[in-house]
Design a protein around this motif. Structure first.
Motif, short mmCIF file in Angstrom:
data_model
loop_
_atom_site.label_atom_id
_atom_site.label_comp_id
_atom_site.label_asym_id
_atom_site.label_seq_id
_atom_site.Cartn_x
_atom_site.Cartn_y
_atom_site.Cartn_z
N ALA A 1 3.34 23.64 5.92
CA ALA A 1 3.42 23.15 7.06
C ALA A 1 4.43 22.67 7.78
CB ALA A 1 3.92 21.60 5.70
N GLY A 2 4.20 22.18 8.41
CA GLY A 2 5.58 22.71 9.84
C GLY A 2 5.15 21.36 11.04
N THR A 3 5.83 21.75 12.01
CA THR A 3 6.41 20.43 12.94
C THR A 3 6.82 20.60 14.05
OG1 THR A 3 5.52 18.02 13.56
CG2 THR A 3 7.75 18.56 12.80
N TYR A 4 6.70 19.91 14.99
CA TYR A 4 7.51 20.55 16.30
C TYR A 4 8.50 18.97 16.43
CZ TYR A 4 9.64 21.37 21.30
OH TYR A 4 10.57 21.34 22.00
N CYS A 5 9.56 19.19 17.00
CA CYS A 5 10.54 18.42 17.48
C CYS A 5 12.10 18.80 18.28
CB CYS A 5 10.81 17.66 15.84
SG CYS A 5 11.86 16.00 15.84
N ASP A 6 12.09 18.26 18.93
CA ASP A 6 13.38 18.10 20.37
C ASP A 6 13.48 19.83 20.08
OD1 ASP A 6 13.29 15.54 20.44
OD2 ASP A 6 15.21 15.12 18.81
N GLY A 7 12.60 20.20 20.73
CA GLY A 7 12.89 22.39 21.34
C GLY A 7 12.62 22.64 19.68
N LYS A 8 12.49 22.00 18.76
CA LYS A 8 12.96 22.85 17.36
C LYS A 8 11.11 23.21 16.76
CE LYS A 8 17.74 22.87 17.00
NZ LYS A 8 18.99 22.87 15.68
N PHE A 9 11.66 23.87 16.19
CA PHE A 9 9.30 23.62 14.75
C PHE A 9 10.38 23.82 13.24
CE2 PHE A 9 6.49 26.35 12.57
CZ PHE A 9 5.61 25.63 13.27
N TYR A 10 9.96 23.25 12.75
CA TYR A 10 10.33 22.97 11.61
C TYR A 10 9.03 24.41 10.57
CZ TYR A 10 14.61 20.74 13.95
OH TYR A 10 15.16 20.04 13.80
N MET A 55 3.14 17.59 8.00
CA MET A 55 4.63 17.30 8.74
C MET A 55 3.57 17.45 10.10
SD MET A 55 7.49 19.99 8.24
CE MET A 55 8.41 20.26 6.72
N SER A 56 4.42 15.93 10.38
CA SER A 56 4.88 15.66 11.74
C SER A 56 5.59 14.51 11.87
CB SER A 56 2.97 14.32 12.16
OG SER A 56 3.41 14.03 13.42
N ALA A 57 6.33 14.43 13.23
CA ALA A 57 7.31 13.78 13.46
C ALA A 57 6.85 12.66 14.85
CB ALA A 57 8.01 14.87 14.66
N ASP A 58 7.75 11.47 14.48
CA ASP A 58 7.64 9.95 15.18
C ASP A 58 8.38 10.77 16.68
OD1 ASP A 58 8.37 8.09 16.53
OD2 ASP A 58 8.64 6.73 15.08
N PRO A 59 7.45 10.52 17.23
CA PRO A 59 7.83 11.10 19.04
C PRO A 59 9.28 10.49 19.38
CG PRO A 59 5.81 9.81 19.11
CD PRO A 59 5.85 10.05 17.66
N VAL A 60 9.20 8.55 19.16
CA VAL A 60 10.39 8.08 20.09
C VAL A 60 11.71 8.59 18.61
CG1 VAL A 60 10.92 6.07 20.47
CG2 VAL A 60 8.60 6.73 20.45
N SER A 144 -3.18 20.24 10.81
CA SER A 144 -2.47 19.79 11.69
C SER A 144 -2.82 18.84 12.80
CB SER A 144 -0.87 19.95 12.08
OG SER A 144 -1.69 21.43 13.00
N ALA A 145 -1.93 17.87 13.29
CA ALA A 145 -2.99 17.12 14.06
C ALA A 145 -1.48 16.40 15.15
CB ALA A 145 -3.36 15.88 13.88
N CYS A 146 -1.90 16.37 16.39
CA CYS A 146 -1.01 15.72 17.25
C CYS A 146 -1.50 14.42 17.90
CB CYS A 146 -0.47 16.54 18.35
SG CYS A 146 -0.94 17.28 19.33
N TYR A 192 1.29 20.58 18.39
CA TYR A 192 2.15 19.20 19.38
C TYR A 192 1.87 19.17 20.42
CZ TYR A 192 5.48 22.55 21.15
OH TYR A 192 6.28 24.42 21.89
N CYS A 193 2.04 18.79 20.85
CA CYS A 193 1.51 17.88 22.51
C CYS A 193 2.87 17.93 24.03
CB CYS A 193 1.25 16.53 22.61
SG CYS A 193 0.29 16.32 24.20
N THR A 194 2.88 18.67 24.80
CA THR A 194 4.25 18.90 25.87
C THR A 194 3.95 17.34 26.80
OG1 THR A 194 2.76 20.41 26.90
CG2 THR A 194 4.36 21.10 25.27
N ASP A 195 3.33 16.10 26.65
CA ASP A 195 2.78 15.12 27.29
C ASP A 195 3.93 14.67 27.03
OD1 ASP A 195 0.87 16.35 28.50
OD2 ASP A 195 -0.47 14.57 27.30
N PRO A 196 4.42 14.09 27.99
CA PRO A 196 6.58 13.00 27.77
C PRO A 196 5.96 11.98 27.44
CG PRO A 196 5.55 13.90 29.72
CD PRO A 196 5.23 14.16 30.31
N VAL A 197 6.42 11.14 26.26
CA VAL A 197 6.30 9.82 25.11
C VAL A 197 6.05 9.18 26.74
CG1 VAL A 197 7.16 8.47 24.05
CG2 VAL A 197 6.75 11.28 23.30
N ALA A 198 6.58 9.16 27.50
CA ALA A 198 7.50 7.97 28.55
C ALA A 198 6.21 8.17 29.48
CB ALA A 198 8.08 7.97 29.24
#
Length: 315
Positions: A1-10, A55-60, A144-146, A192-198
């Protein structure tokens, strides 16, 4: 399992053999520097409750969520994962098995079940709330999904024993579309997706965020940055907007007095130890792109020496 968040891959990798867990290894990769941190879970903690299957990360919030085994290998629970402590915290039992899941900025969790159905899930209770799409793809093996905040679709790196493909799912319409197939039936974890959440008209990120301490080991620091001149889509940013600075989630300052491109600097007492600084601007279109910085506050002293026993073998 794995996910990307804030510049790091876990990632979390488990090796087991007929119910016996041989190892659980947690890996953190700094994507910018390429540095890798490896943590081998101690034998006493090698239990299935500490085995992540997705795994997955809350984008907010940046919180990392994980689906782990429950009381048996047929039960699953939703957890949060703390990569600093290498620990999981139970959130809620899940009513089904999901091969992949992701979380939207609105806080909705979407999971793909054994039949390739996409379900919306209440993250507080683990209960399914709706069937949002039927993909007609039966999943198996690793995937995985994003979530894409730009087109508000789920992207699923789907795989089974005969093929691998990228499927896009629109939860608003229920339409599922196969975008491409993967050569050799490749499997992907941590999509993971590189699109900005905003929102496109929300403020872009601040520039040059930095922390300067008054002296070595001091908790007093000056935090500075430059306000954005543009919105996410590149349009000119206009006042008023709100600038918010926080440390470990605690607000340090929030002001509407700044102008686009203006320099900001403020002096604060930061919490000791590893500290996460976040700067973000908000306007009538919503929260802009957050800029984060990790720093260490105070004296980074080594821990106490742990007594070790030594046995000499003269044979």
């Amino acid at each position: 399992a794995g996910t990307y968040c804030d510049g790091k891959f876990y990632a979390s990798v488990t090796k087991d053999f007929y119910g016996y867990i041989q190892s659980i290894t947690n890996v953190t990769v700094d994507v910018a520097t390429g540095s890798v941190t490896i943590y081998d879970v101690p034998e006493a903690d090698r239990v299935y409750a500490n085995v992540s299957v997705n795994m997955s990360a809350d984008p907010v919030s940046g919180t990392i969520y994980s689906i782990n085994y429950g009381e048996s290998l047929d039960d699953y629970v939703l957890c949060t994962f703390d990569p600093a402590a290498n620990t999981y915290t139970h959130v809620a039992p899940l009513t089904d098995h999901y091969w992949a899941f992701c979380i939207s900025p609105e806080g909705v969790m979407y999971g793909v079940n054994d039949f390739g159905e996409v379900k919306s899930i209440d993250m507080a209770t683990g209960a399914e709330t709706a069937t949002v799409a039927a993909t007609n793809f039966t999943p198996a093996t690793l995937q995985s999904a994003c979530w894409s905040p730009t087109d508000k679709r789920i992207y699923w790196a789907a795989c089974n024993y005969s093929q691998g493909c990228l499927i896009a799912i629109d939860p608003a319409t229920g339409v599922a579309e196969t975008l491409t197939t993967f050569a050799g039936g490749s499997e992907f974890i941590g999509l993971y997706c590189t699109d900005p959440v905003a929102d496109a008209k929300a403020p872009a990120g601040v520039d040059g965020l930095q922390v300067r301490y008054a002296s070595t080991g001091s908790t007093r620091a000056t935090v500075s940055c430059t306000m954005p001149r543009r919105t996410v889509d590149g349009s000119a940013l206009h006042s008023p907007f709100t600038f918010t600075l926080s440390a470990d989630g605690k607000e340090l300052v929030s002001t509407t007095a700044l102008q686009p491109g203006e320099q900001f600097s403020g002096s604060y007492d930061l919490p000791e130890g590893r500290c996460a600084i976040e700067a973000v601007c908000t306007n009538e279109h919503g929260r802009g792109v957050p800029v984060k910085l990790s720093t260490f506050t105070g004296i980074d002293a080594p821990g106490a020496v742990v007594p070790e026993a030594m046995v000499l073998d003269y044979t």
